[in-house]
Design an enzyme around this catalytic site. Sequence first.
Site, short mmCIF file in Angstrom:
data_model
loop_
_atom_site.label_atom_id
_atom_site.label_comp_id
_atom_site.label_asym_id
_atom_site.label_seq_id
_atom_site.Cartn_x
_atom_site.Cartn_y
_atom_site.Cartn_z
N LYS A 82 0.84 -1.19 0.00
CA LYS A 82 0.00 0.00 0.00
C LYS A 82 0.87 1.25 0.00
O LYS A 82 1.88 1.31 0.71
CB LYS A 82 -0.90 -0.01 1.24
CG LYS A 82 -1.88 1.16 1.35
CD LYS A 82 -2.70 1.02 2.61
CE LYS A 82 -3.74 2.14 2.74
NZ LYS A 82 -4.54 2.00 3.98
N SER A 158 -9.32 1.93 3.29
CA SER A 158 -8.43 2.66 2.40
C SER A 158 -7.39 1.79 1.72
O SER A 158 -6.63 2.27 0.89
CB SER A 158 -7.72 3.76 3.19
OG SER A 158 -6.87 3.21 4.18
N SER A 182 -9.56 -0.22 7.51
CA SER A 182 -9.02 -0.05 6.17
C SER A 182 -8.42 -1.28 5.52
O SER A 182 -8.16 -1.26 4.32
CB SER A 182 -7.97 1.07 6.17
OG SER A 182 -8.58 2.32 6.30
#
Length: 479
Positions: A82, A158, A182
């Site tokens: 990420k 996210s 997330s």
Amino acid sequence: MSDTDLSMLTATELAQGYEQGRFTPVEATEAALAAVAERNGPVNAMLFVDEEAALAAARESTTRWAEGRPLGPADGIPTALKDLLLTKGWPTLRASTLIPDTGPWDVDSPATARLREGGAVLFGKTTTPEFGWKGVTDSIRHGATGNPWDPGLTAGGSSGGSAAAVGLGMGPWSVGTDGGGSVRIPAAFTGTVALKPTFGQIPIFPPSPYGTLSHAGPMTRSVRDAALLMDLLTLPDSRDWHALATPTRSYVDGLDDGVAGLRIAYSPTLGYGTNDPEVEAAVTAAVQVLAEAGARVEQVDPGVQDPVDAFHVLWFTGAAKVVEHYGPDALEQIDPGLADAIRRHGLGASASDYLDATAVRMDLGVRMGAFHEEWDLLLTPTMPIPAFPVGQPAPDGWPSDLWTSWTPYTYPFNMTQQPALSLPCGFTGDGRPVGLQVVGPRHADALVLRAGQAYQERTDWHRRVPPLVHPPHPTTEEA
């Protein structure tokens, strides 16, 4: 073996294949890169790919396996990260136009460093909303990320880029971050697996502006892979003063011990939520699987109230400090939804408000601690709803655009710092994945994974493959 078959193997299966000489890390990396080339376009999960570095690392790993000296089970596993995790030599842009792409990029986060040391083949970075602030993945800088099962739907956030990438064979695992759901939100929406471990179990650096809400966690297609990755990610890093002691036992040990005799509470709504009927039906059926596996399961609410107002204070004061760093005009340059939330919940909060929110958090932690004196685990839906259209902050007709309004079962366990695992447990009638959340008391990460493994041994939802991986062959008329 075809690229498609190889790209959809788990990390555990890849390591076994390397050891047996059936295929090599180079072949697995080529398959992952081919998956990016073929499948990323519709979903926009990968924002950066370094093919040259990946193949070089894969060749080194292939040599180690051939010589019988792999660095461990992560050696040669294609891995994306990420884009909130620092990665030496690669940009970390956090999806913000406030961050220049000129570097210097000379530091690895703890997760990145452990993966390199373990021989993982790092090949790229995945999408996130700006500063990881919300439960869907879209940004001014990188656009929106779609769902492996239907690119017209959101992948969640996210860590939506990592979930979509893993779901489509762009590496069998990834590492995300979770400050309010997330890793679990996108896992539920995409039919993948994600663990938010006990806070501090995975070291983080630099410290998150969201403070002790923020966790790092493995994102995979199987519970066994999540356990394997936890063994690597929980190794020590002196830069995190919050970090817990490194576990003395592998998370894989005892993973297959089952759930017989465990006391498991099932709360469909935590006492305050409302679920889509198809979501609740799928989760209720999943709970029955664990009951049939020998657990003592009862429907019980933990007796807590929705802590969303306190969470907003804790979350958006952190977000305000992030943006403040970039100057007085920064609010005018960021995601308008983030700017609005900062103005409403962050900038006006006083020290007293923050302490009041912390008191709510502490009370919630005490209540959940007492709850787990009686119950080994708690089951809930991960999400009350399935995925909705990509590019939207909330489902059509929803009363609020703020992401916390449709994620009531994830952020409470960031506040309490408990381990929480999301597992795929079915689909709605129109093919949207549903997630089951397994929550344990603090430090019971291994138990949470064990319950997840017991479920996956008896189901095949985690083996389902999105249509983007195996697109239907055209009919004669279509051809």
